[in-house]
Scaffold this motif. Structure first.
Motif, PDB file in Angstrom:
ATOM      1  N   LYS A   1      11.182 -45.805   6.416  1.00  0.00           N
ATOM      2  CA  LYS A   1      10.383 -44.812   5.695  1.00  0.00           C
ATOM      3  C   LYS A   1       9.450 -45.535   4.719  1.00  0.00           C
ATOM      4  N   TYR A   2       9.966 -46.617   4.126  1.00  0.00           N
ATOM      5  CA  TYR A   2       9.183 -47.424   3.184  1.00  0.00           C
ATOM      6  C   TYR A   2       9.312 -48.900   3.533  1.00  0.00           C
ATOM      7  N   LEU A   3       8.227 -49.628   3.333  1.00  0.00           N
ATOM      8  CA  LEU A   3       8.231 -51.083   3.470  1.00  0.00           C
ATOM      9  C   LEU A   3       7.649 -51.680   2.196  1.00  0.00           C
TER      10      LEU A   3
ATOM     11  N   ALA B   1      16.907 -45.068  -5.933  1.00  0.00           N
ATOM     12  CA  ALA B   1      17.100 -43.694  -6.413  1.00  0.00           C
ATOM     13  C   ALA B   1      15.743 -43.029  -6.594  1.00  0.00           C
ATOM     14  N   VAL B   2      15.698 -41.720  -6.349  1.00  0.00           N
ATOM     15  CA  VAL B   2      14.468 -40.936  -6.531  1.00  0.00           C
ATOM     16  C   VAL B   2      14.524 -40.271  -7.904  1.00  0.00           C
TER      17      VAL B   2
ATOM     18  N   THR C   1       9.515 -37.254 -11.844  1.00  0.00           N
ATOM     19  CA  THR C   1       8.259 -37.852 -11.363  1.00  0.00           C
ATOM     20  C   THR C   1       8.213 -37.959  -9.844  1.00  0.00           C
ATOM     21  N   LYS C   2       9.388 -37.908  -9.202  1.00  0.00           N
ATOM     22  CA  LYS C   2       9.543 -38.054  -7.739  1.00  0.00           C
ATOM     23  C   LYS C   2       9.252 -39.473  -7.253  1.00  0.00           C
TER      24      LYS C   2
ATOM     25  N   VAL D   1       8.908 -49.771  -8.833  1.00  0.00           N
ATOM     26  CA  VAL D   1       8.698 -48.326  -8.795  1.00  0.00           C
ATOM     27  C   VAL D   1       7.613 -48.016  -7.779  1.00  0.00           C
ATOM     28  N   LEU D   2       7.939 -47.159  -6.804  1.00  0.00           N
ATOM     29  CA  LEU D   2       6.988 -46.739  -5.777  1.00  0.00           C
ATOM     30  C   LEU D   2       6.676 -45.261  -5.959  1.00  0.00           C
ATOM     31  N   ASN D   3       5.460 -44.865  -5.627  1.00  0.00           N
ATOM     32  CA  ASN D   3       5.176 -43.429  -5.595  1.00  0.00           C
ATOM     33  C   ASN D   3       5.648 -42.873  -4.249  1.00  0.00           C
ATOM     34  N   PRO D   4       5.642 -41.561  -4.037  1.00  0.00           N
ATOM     35  CA  PRO D   4       6.144 -41.003  -2.772  1.00  0.00           C
ATOM     36  C   PRO D   4       5.434 -41.529  -1.532  1.00  0.00           C
ATOM     37  N   ALA D   5       4.226 -42.070  -1.710  1.00  0.00           N
ATOM     38  CA  ALA D   5       3.494 -42.635  -0.575  1.00  0.00           C
ATOM     39  C   ALA D   5       3.896 -44.080  -0.304  1.00  0.00           C
TER      40      ALA D   5
END
Length: 310
Positions: free
Chosen positions: A195-197, A238-239, A243-244, A258-262
């Protein structure tokens, strides 16, 4: 007399210069992207620190349970521990499986999910009743080579997030990346692709651009070269409930990303070793209060509590 005054002025100038350098270095301990105005926690000044007794010296993960409690696991026993930080003690223990390397835990409604380092996910129902407790193990396409250590929950997709400390896949397709997969609770299966890299090169470039890094010392301590690229190896995820954003903690590398939802990097926080001996767990309360757990490494393990600054 004039000589003495000049000497004092010189000393004061040096003191002010050193203080300015220290402040400058402190500021550079946190990288922020252009779209991310401020890191919402005083990361080097926890509001509370709770020291663990021996049974949780190897605390490897935690999840929010109630205003005064969190659920924890260690990387040795198939036991869920309920730790009450108001009483400062373990108040309940729930055995769900045999001893193993358990690295992640999430409470969703009344069901507890536990992640083992070999990629297996345990669904534990009725965990509070010894007679009715039911633990079901689910295998995934990940294994010990992927070294799954982080388990989070994304309420937006009703899915668990599984972070790999080791290899991002079984091939070299994602070479140089760190992978986070999605485990669908509804389908009871793990996504085939991440889902994330997280790009290791991007992290290195950001930290080099920062020009203030103690990585060379941090990375060479107690690290097995066979683990591959040691810039950043996720140990918890963790989400954030408000802020999501996605918080990805790395004990190896001593950084918090810290990553944003994208999936875009918003912040990189360098963790001081004297505070974060071995950060292995992270979770949030509904109001944004953050908890980070550190394994003992020969000393007492602890849980750090941080107030959210909106």
């Amino acid at each position: 007399m004039i000589k003495v005054i000049h000497t004092l002025i010189s000393i004061l100038a040096i003191v002010f210069f050193l203080e300015a350098c220290a402040q400058k270095k402190e500021q550079k301990m946190i990288y922020l992207s252009e779209n991310y105005e401020k890191f919402p926690y005083d990361i080097y000044e926890p509001n509370k620190k709770f020291e663990m007794k021996d049974e949780l010296r190897e605390i490897s993960a935690l999840t929010y349970y109630s205003e005064n409690s969190v659920l924890c696991v260690n990387d040795e026993k198939g036991v869920i521990y309920k730790y009450n930080h108001k009483k400062k003690e373990v108040t309940k223990k729930y055995e769900f499986d045999h001893p193993g390397d358990y690295e992640g835990i999430e409470l969703i409604d009344s069901i507890v999910y536990v992640l083992r380092s070999d990629g297996k996910v345990f669904k534990v129902e009725n965990f509070k009743d010894k007679k009715k407790i039911n633990s079901v193990k689910r295998s995934t396409h990940l294994n010990a080579g992927n070294d799954t250590e982080g388990l989070g929950y994304d309420p937006n997709t009703n899915a668990l997030l599984v972070a790999c400390k080791g290899s991002p896949a079984h091939s070299k397709k994602y070479h140089g990346k760190r992978a986070i997969y999605e485990f669908s609770i509804e389908k009871n299966e793990l996504s085939k692709t991440p889902k994330y890299l997280i790009d290791q090169d991007q992290i290195r470039k950001i930290l080099e651009f920062d020009a203030y890094s103690r990585f060379s010392v941090q990375l060479m301590e107690n690290i097995n070269p066979s683990q591959g690229d040691i810039t950043f190896q996720p140990s918890a995820v963790a989400v954030h409930p408000i802020t999501k954003n996605l918080y990805v903690l790395g004990s190896v590398g001593k950084i918090l990303v810290v990553l944003n939802p994208a999936g875009e990097i918003q912040a990189i926080v360098k963790l001081k070793r004297k505070i974060f001996r071995q950060p292995e767990g992270i979770c949030f309360a509904p109001d944004g209060t953050m908890y980070i757990s550190n394994e003992g490494r020969g000393q007492k393990a602890n849980i750090l509590k941080y107030r959210f600054k909106q």
